[in-house]
Design a protein around this motif. Structure first.
Motif, short mmCIF file in Angstrom:
data_model
loop_
_atom_site.label_atom_id
_atom_site.label_comp_id
_atom_site.label_asym_id
_atom_site.label_seq_id
_atom_site.Cartn_x
_atom_site.Cartn_y
_atom_site.Cartn_z
N HIS A 30 0.81 -1.22 0.00
CA HIS A 30 0.00 0.00 0.00
C HIS A 30 0.84 1.27 0.00
O HIS A 30 0.27 2.37 -0.05
N THR A 31 2.16 1.15 0.08
CA THR A 31 3.00 2.36 0.07
C THR A 31 4.07 2.32 -1.03
O THR A 31 4.85 3.26 -1.13
N VAL A 32 4.12 1.27 -1.83
CA VAL A 32 5.23 1.15 -2.79
C VAL A 32 5.29 2.31 -3.77
O VAL A 32 6.37 2.68 -4.24
N GLU A 33 4.13 2.92 -4.09
CA GLU A 33 4.16 4.04 -5.03
C GLU A 33 4.92 5.23 -4.43
O GLU A 33 5.47 6.05 -5.16
N LEU A 34 4.96 5.35 -3.10
CA LEU A 34 5.76 6.40 -2.47
C LEU A 34 7.25 6.12 -2.65
O LEU A 34 8.07 7.05 -2.65
N TYR A 35 7.60 4.84 -2.78
CA TYR A 35 9.00 4.46 -2.90
C TYR A 35 9.51 4.59 -4.33
O TYR A 35 10.73 4.62 -4.56
N ARG A 36 8.61 4.66 -5.29
CA ARG A 36 9.04 4.79 -6.68
C ARG A 36 9.87 6.06 -6.89
O ARG A 36 10.80 6.08 -7.70
N GLY A 37 9.52 7.11 -6.16
CA GLY A 37 10.23 8.37 -6.32
C GLY A 37 11.36 8.60 -5.33
O GLY A 37 11.97 9.67 -5.33
N LEU A 38 11.64 7.61 -4.49
CA LEU A 38 12.70 7.81 -3.47
C LEU A 38 14.11 7.87 -4.06
O LEU A 38 14.89 8.74 -3.69
N PRO A 39 14.50 6.96 -4.96
CA PRO A 39 15.87 7.01 -5.49
C PRO A 39 16.16 8.36 -6.16
O PRO A 39 15.39 8.83 -7.00
N GLY A 40 17.25 8.96 -5.76
CA GLY A 40 17.64 10.23 -6.34
C GLY A 40 16.92 11.44 -5.79
O GLY A 40 17.20 12.58 -6.18
#
Length: 530
Positions: A30-40
């Protein structure tokens, strides 16, 4: 097809633009979409072993650094797991930003057995938040972030919760990604209130200052006022360090003894700055504080001004700004140092030996490690520290033995403090019962490269509760604990272990641990410290 990035992907960038640099969380579906933008993005991500640990880490990070971190938390069980940590932060006015998800908008309130479905999740979140917001459309995201960060910059601190449905995280976001609004700071006090306070103080011969956690942000101004006024000063647990050890006006902490209760009653005026004057700041039970003079209360939160103790002059405003405005208007009182000395003596008269036995350890902390930040759990040494520990500066003592009073706080809070302050030693004071609440977070410290020093008081029981039961003629049941092999547990979670049988051994172990690249558990068997 669209060229617009998804809303979830942009959130890390939006947080960085608003000053967040660290996020604590356990990735979930339920939170993976928040992690898509984490790198960089520039965000540092720390993975705890439990969402409660994420909240305690964010708490420790904020107390040590003075700025909030973020937590990414899944729907349902994730929010319930972090709720205890949010409750502690709410009680102690500690800022953090918690971003949690909701089930898809079309399913909310349907009871269809969806993954992580929690009926009334928003209701739960609001109970442990200083501010709770729900984003249901893309257009609501930037206003919600602006409101959240304005609150964090200007209101009484506490956890801010933003809920976002998981289907919205995957939608394209076409709005502006940057807000140019700079949040306002905390409200200054009204000039008339400052002048009225100065007039009341001018008529007092034996004033007492009680400074709370609301003074930490303006610690320099508050100390300047105390020095100019020359008034004896008590510091609550969250205000420790505003006056350094040995300061002639420092009367100590606020654990109430009968002698201290009587001595406080000598004050003919009380200036209460940024403090609730609450039960766990003084442990006064039902007897109250026994304040005999008029009380000037200054608090950023108007709701606090008449709770626990009535105010002769209630002042809404930031404690530091108030202190800076008031200082030029007051003159020194003649007997402040003598009164502070009477209070220092009174607080130790009749003090509970369960707590005073830890005084040598508490005094050794900053003698051995002058730059140390200390996170203390709900354990006897922590209660003792709340009135006996004297750190050399603010943000060096954080304790769960106040307010909400949770067990297991100190280990993850210390990790959060170490993430915030990697340049200084961070010490966790905890009992064997409390440590077992969050023991796996030792592995989180290893993952994060955040070695801390754990001072483990092991009496193989919930000692505080057992002694309370005995005092109240209740057969002690459920308080004896299995004799855990903490050396093996430390090794299993990537930490070192040292058994210390004397204060001298504890000091030597702390010095060595401060140079060690991994966490060190220094175990103190209570039977050796009788």
């Amino acid at each position: 097809m669209t060229d617009h990035p998804h809303l979830g992907t942009l959130i890390p960038q939006l947080l960085v633009e608003r000053g967040i640099d660290t996020v604590f969380g356990i990735p979930g579906v339920h939170t993976v979409e928040l992690y898509r933008g984490l790198p960089g993005s520039g965000l540092t991500h720390i993975t705890p072993r439990h969402e409660q640990g994420a909240g305690f880490m964010a708490d420790g990070y904020a107390r040590a650094s003075g700025k909030p971190a973020a937590c990414f938390i899944v729907t349902g069980p994730g929010l319930l797991n972090i709720a205890t940590a949010m409750g502690q932060a709410l009680a102690d006015s500690i800022p953090m930003l918690v971003i949690t998800t909701l089930n898809p908008r079309a399913t909310l309130g349907r009871g269809e057995g969806r993954l992580h479905e929690l009926r009334g999740q928003s209701v739960v979140g609001r109970e442990v938040s200083a501010l709770a917001l729900t984003v249901l459309t893309g257009e609501q995201l930037i206003p919600a972030l602006d409101e959240a960060f304005a609150f964090l910059a200007s209101a009484r601190p506490g956890p801010v919760l933003i809920e976002i449905p998981i289907d919205l995280l995957s939608e394209p976001f076409s709005g502006p990604v940057t807000s140019l609004r700079k949040p306002a700071g905390p409200p200054p006090p009204a000039a008339g209130d400052v002048e009225a306070a100065a007039a009341l103080i001018a008529g007092a011969s034996n004033p007492l200052v009680i400074a709370g956690g609301g003074c930490v942000l303006g610690a320099q101004a508050v100390r300047g006022l105390i020095d100019r006024l020359g008034a004896a000063t008590l510091l609550t647990a969250n205000a420790k360090g505003i006056l350094p050890p040995g300061h002639p006006l420092l009367a100590g902490g606020c654990m109430l003894t009968s002698a201290l209760h009587a001595a406080i009653g000598e004050a003919d005026l009380i200036l209460a700055l940024g403090t609730e004057l609450g039960e766990t700041e003084f442990w006064y039970g039902n007897e109250g504080l026994g304040l005999n003079g008029p009380v000037i209360r200054v608090d950023i939160d108007a709701r606090q001004l008449h709770r626990n103790v009535p105010s002769a002059l209630p002042v809404v405003g930031d404690a530091g700004a108030f202190a800076a405005a008031l200082a030029p208007l007051v003159e020194a009182v003649p007997n402040g140092r003598a009164y502070a000395e009477r209070l220092r003596i009174a607080r130790m008269e009749g003090a509970d030996p369960r707590y005073t036995r830890h005084r040598p350890l508490l005094e050794a902390l900053w003698q051995v490690l002058p730059d140390a930040v200390v996170a203390a759990d709900s354990t006897a040494a922590s209660y003792g520290g709340n009135f006996m520990a004297e750190p050399p500066a603010p943000r060096r003592w954080m304790s769960a033995a106040t307010g909400f009073g949770t067990l297991g706080y100190a280990l993850p809070a210390a990790i959060g403090a170490k993430v915030a302050r990697p340049d200084v030693p961070v010490v966790c004071i905890i009992g064997d019962g409390g440590l077992q609440f969050t023991l796996p977070e030792l592995a989180s410290a290893a993952d994060a490269g955040a070695p801390i020093i754990v001072l483990l008081w092991n009496d193989q029981r919930y000692g505080e509760i057992e002694e309370y039961m005995v005092r109240n003629q209740i057969a002690p049941l459920g308080v004896k604990l299995h004799a855990t092999d903490f050396a093996a547990a430390a090794k299993a979670f990537g930490a070192a272990h040292v058994a210390a049988c004397s204060l001298g051994e504890v000091k030597a172990a702390m010095l060595a641990a401060a140079k060690h690249p991994v966490t060190t558990v220094i175990e103190m068997d209570a039977s050796h410290y009788a």
